[in-house]
Design an enzyme around this catalytic site. Structure first.
Site, PDB file in Angstrom:
ATOM      1  N   CYS A 185       1.451  -2.026 -18.375  1.00 41.65           N
ATOM      2  CA  CYS A 185       0.626  -1.412 -17.407  1.00 41.65           C
ATOM      3  C   CYS A 185       1.244  -1.205 -15.982  1.00 41.65           C
ATOM      4  O   CYS A 185       0.323  -1.509 -14.975  1.00 41.65           O
ATOM      5  CB  CYS A 185      -1.018  -1.423 -17.624  1.00 41.65           C
ATOM      6  SG  CYS A 185      -1.060  -4.090 -17.765  1.00 41.65           S
ATOM      7  N   HIS A 207       0.857  -0.722   0.430  1.00 39.13           N
ATOM      8  CA  HIS A 207      -0.291  -0.276  -0.047  1.00 39.13           C
ATOM      9  C   HIS A 207       0.909   1.205  -0.155  1.00 39.13           C
ATOM     10  O   HIS A 207       0.369   2.272  -0.864  1.00 39.13           O
ATOM     11  CB  HIS A 207      -0.512   0.342   0.983  1.00 39.13           C
ATOM     12  CG  HIS A 207      -1.928   1.271   1.473  1.00 39.13           C
ATOM     13  ND1 HIS A 207      -2.763   1.455   0.678  1.00 39.13           N
ATOM     14  CD2 HIS A 207      -1.766   2.085   2.089  1.00 39.13           C
ATOM     15  CE1 HIS A 207      -3.271   2.516   0.587  1.00 39.13           C
ATOM     16  NE2 HIS A 207      -2.733   2.934   1.400  1.00 39.13           N
TER      17      HIS A 207
HETATM   18  C1  PEP Z   1       0.137  -6.195 -12.686  1.00 39.24           C
HETATM   19  O1  PEP Z   1      -0.162  -7.501 -12.230  1.00 39.24           O
HETATM   20  O2  PEP Z   1       0.494  -5.522 -13.126  1.00 39.24           O
HETATM   21  C2  PEP Z   1      -1.436  -5.523 -13.078  1.00 39.24           C
HETATM   22  C3  PEP Z   1      -0.871  -4.534 -13.965  1.00 39.24           C
HETATM   23  O3  PEP Z   1      -2.269  -6.034 -12.684  1.00 39.24           O
HETATM   24  P1  PEP Z   1      -2.660  -6.029 -10.931  1.00 39.24           P
HETATM   25  O4  PEP Z   1      -1.740  -5.407 -10.269  1.00 39.24           O
HETATM   26  O5  PEP Z   1      -4.178  -4.940 -11.063  1.00 39.24           O
HETATM   27  O6  PEP Z   1      -2.723  -7.587 -10.922  1.00 39.24           O
END
Ligand code: PEP
Ligand code: MG
Length: 550
Positions: free
Chosen positions: A479, A185
Site C-alpha cells: 500500500c 508533495h
Molecule cells: C507507507 O509507509 O508506505 C505507508 C503506506 O504509510 P504512510 O505513507 O502513511 O506512512
C-alpha cells in the site's frame, strides 16, 4: 543539452515546452524608494489590488472544485478594502508602495490570527493577496502556477500544496522539480492528478523557458529537444485513455486485487467512481489532524462510516492511527524527541495511551456495522510478531476478526514467517520500509536516490514477506507509493504480493500494464530487479524489458 536524470515518481511520458514557476515574492527592502507622490502611489496600490481581484475572479469562473474555491476565497480577500486602506496610510511614512502593502498585510494577518478559528485561517489568503499585489506593483509575474492556454511542462525548484491548488491537468502535462523526493508533495500531487513527474532533477533549472522537453516519469529522465519520431509516439500514446474493468490480473489470468488508498470521504467516493476493487489503505489521520483533543467515539464512527459507505460489500483495510514523525498529534506525540521517525509513533503510541487505540477500534467496528463494508483492520509501525499478536488480540475484543499489520519496519519483514502465524494478512508500507531499510529520511530531497522503492534491498524485504505470506496462505499487499508505479507494480507481483493499493487515478494504467505481462514474466522481471546493484539500475533493467504501453 544532455538528458537530465532525476527520480521518476509518477509514471508516464509527456512532451511540451518548459514553463518555469516564478520565484517566490521576496520581502521588499524596508524604507527603500520613498513614495514620491503619496497620492499617486496610493492610487497605484488600489489599481493593483483591483487587477488582482479581477484576475482571480476570472480564473475562479473557469476553474473547478477545490481550485475554484481557493481562487474565490482569495479574490474575496483582494476585494476587501482593509488591506488597501492600511497600505495607503503607511505611504505617508515615506515607504515604497510594495513595502507599504507588505507591512499592512502583516498587520491584517496579526489581527485575523488574534481572532482565531476561521478568521485565523484566512491569514494565509492575505499573504497570497499581498504577494500578488506586490508582483503587480513591481511588474513581475504573479506567484503560483503560471496561467497558459497551451499545454506545458511545469518546472520548479519544489512545489508546495498552496502552489498547486489551481494546477490544471488539462494544460499542465508533467512536473519536474530540482528538489523534492519520492514522498514529497510534488510526487503525491502528480500521482493524484495522473501527471508524469520527475523530482530531484539536478540541472533542470538551467533548461531555458519554452525549450521542448520529453519527461519520462517511469525512467526518471528529462530529455531536452527530443527526436521528432519519439515526440509523435508520445503524443499518440497520451491521447489514449486507460480504463479499468474492475478485475486486476495478468495477461494469463493471475489475480491481483487493485485497491485504492483513501484519506477522507471525498477521496473514498472518487476511488469508488474509478472502479477500485476496494480500499487497501484507509489513512484515518484526517479525523485527528488539527485537533487539540481526541475526537469522541461517536464522532469517529460518523466520519469512518462516511468513508466506508461507498464500499458497502467490498474490502476496506482501515489503518489505525499513525501519529508521530511526519504526522504529529498534540495529544499523543512528544515533539521533543530527537529522532521522531525512530520514536514513539504509530502503534507505539498505544503503549502509553491504549485507550486512544481502543476508542478507535470501537468506532471502526461500529462503522463497519453501519456501512456494510468488509472491514479489515491493521496497525502501523509494528516491529515484532509479538506486537502484531497483541494488536490482533485487541482488535478481536471489538469483534474485528480480520486483523493484520503493516510491514514497514525491516525487522518485521525479516521475521515474516513468525509473523504470518499471528495475523490474518499483512500490508507492506514501502514508503517507511524504504526509509528504514535505506536509513534515508523519506522527506529529504537530497536522499531521493536512496529513498526509492526500486532499491533491491527493499525488494528483498518485500520478497521475504510475500514468500512467508504464500507459505502460510495469508494475503500480502503493498500500500506504499511503489504500488502506483506500473513497472514496479509488475515487479511486486513477481515477488509474490497479492494486492496493490494506490492513489485511485493510478489504477487504470497499473491494470493495463499488468494485463500486458504474464505471471512468469513478472517473476523474471522481479529477478532482474532483485539482482541489480541499485535502484537506478533496477528500474532501467526492467524498463528495457517492459516497453511502454502502445
Ligand atoms: C507507507 O509507509 O508506505 C505507508 C503506506 O504509510 P504512510 O505513507 O502513511 O506512512
Ligand atoms: Mg508508513
Amino acid at each position: 543539452m544532455a538528458v537530465i536524470s532525476g527520480v521518476g515518481v509518477s509514471s508516464g511520458r509527456a512532451v511540451g515546452p518548459v514553463v518555469r514557476m516564478p520565484d517566490p515574492v521576496a520581502e521588499p527592502a524596508a524604507g527603500a524608494t520613498p513614495a514620491a507622490d503619496v497620492e499617486a502611489e496610493g492610487a497605484r496600490i488600489a489599481a493593483a489590488a483591483e487587477q488582482v481581484r479581477a484576475d482571480l475572479e476570472r480564473r475562479a469562473s473557469t476553474a473547478h472544485g477545490d481550485g475554484a474555491a481557493v481562487l474565490e476565497a482569495t479574490a474575496l480577500m483582494a476585494a476587501d478594502p482593509a488591506l488597501v486602506t492600511a497600505a495607503q496610510k503607511k505611504l505617508s511614512d515615506a515607504t515604497s508602495a510594495a513595502r507599504a502593502v507588505w507591512d499592512a498585510a502583516a498587520e491584517v494577518q496579526a489581527m485575523l490570527e488574534s481572532l482565531g478559528g476561521y478568521m485565523a485561517e484566512r491569514a494565509r489568503d492575505v499573504a497570497d493577496v499581498r504577494d500578488r499585489i506586490v508582483a503587480v506593483l513591481d511588474g513581475r509575474p504573479a506567484p503560483g502556477v503560471p496561467e497558459r492556454e497551451t499545454p506545458f511542462v511545469l518546472v520548479a525548484h519544489d512545489l508546495a500544496p498552496a502552489d498547486t491548488a489551481t494546477l490544471d491537468p488539462a494544460t499542465c502535462l508533467a512536473l519536474v522539480t530540482e528538489g523534492g523526493g519520492p514522498t514529497s508533495h510534488t510526487a503525491i500531487l502528480a500521482r493524484a492528478l495522473g501527471l508524469p513527474a520527475v523530482v530531484a532533477a539536478r540541472g533542470i533549472l538551467d533548461v531555458a523557458e519554452d525549450a521542448v522537453v520529453l519527461v519520462d516519469g517511469g525512467a526518471g529522465t528529462v530529455e531536452p529537444d527530443p527526436p521528432a519520431d519519439v515526440v509523435a509516439q508520445v503524443q499518440a500514446a497520451a491521447a489514449r485513455e486507460w480504463t479499468f474493468d474492475g478485475t486486476g490480473r495478468t495477461s494469463d489470468g493471475h489475480r491481483v486485487q487493485l485497491l485504492a488508498n483513501v484519506g477522507d470521504p471525498k477521496g473514498a467516493e472518487a476511488a469508488a467512481d474509478t472502479g477500485a476493487e476496494g480500499v487497501g489503505l484507509f489513512r484515518t489521520e484526517f479525523c485527528f489532524l488539527d485537533r487539540a483533543e481526541e475526537p469522541t467515539v461517536d464522532e469517529q464512527t460518523e466520519q469512518y462510516t462516511a468513508v466506508l459507505a461507498p464500499f458497502a460489500g467490498k474490502k476496506v483495510v482501515v489503518r489505525t492511527l499513525d501519529a508521530g514523525a511526519d504526522k504529529p498529534l498534540p495529544f499523543l506525540t512528544d515533539t521533543s524527541e530527537a529522532n521522531p521517525a525512530l520514536g514513539v509513533r504509530g502503534y507505539r503510541t498505544a503503549w502509553e495511551h491504549p485507550e486512544v487505540l481502543d476508542h478507535q477500534l470501537e468506532a471502526i467496528a461500529r462503522a463497519a456495522e453501519a456501512s456494510g463494508a468488509d472491514v479489515w483492520v491493521m496497525a502501523p509501525m509494528i516491529s515484532t510478531p509479538g506486537e502484531a499478536a497483541d494488536f490482533v488480540a485487541r482488535a478481536g475484543t471489538f469483534g474485528l476478526a480480520t486483523a493484520g499489520v503493516m510491514v514497514e519496519v525491516p525487522a518485521l519483514a525479516l521475521t515474516a514467517d513468525a509473523l504470518m502465524a499471528r495475523v490474518a494478512f499483512a500490508s507492506l508500507g514501502t514508503n517507511d520500509l524504504t526509509q528504514y531499510a535505506m536509513a534515508a529520511d523519506r522527506l529529504l530531497g537530497e536522499l531521493a536516490e536512496l529513498s526509492d522503492g526500486w532499491q533491491p534491498a527493499v525488494l528483498r524485504l518485500v520478497h521475504l514477506t510475500a514468500e512467508a505470506g504464500l507459505q502460510a496462505d495469508r494475503p500480502v499487499g503493498v500500500c506504499g507509493e511503489a504500488a502506483a508505479d506500473p513497472a514496479l507494480a509488475v515487479v511486486l507481483v513477481g515477488l509474490g504480493v497479492t494486492s496493490l493499493s494506490m492513489t485511485a487515478r493510478a489504477i487504470p494504467e497499473v491494470a493495463a500494464t499488468l494485463l500486458s505481462v504474464t505471471r512468469d514474466e513478472c517473476v523474471r522481471l522481479a529477478e532482474l530487479a532483485l539482482s541489480a546493484p541499485d535502484a537506478r539500475s533496477a528500474r532501467a533493467a526492467v524498463h528495457a524489458e517492459l516497453p511502454p504501453l502502445a
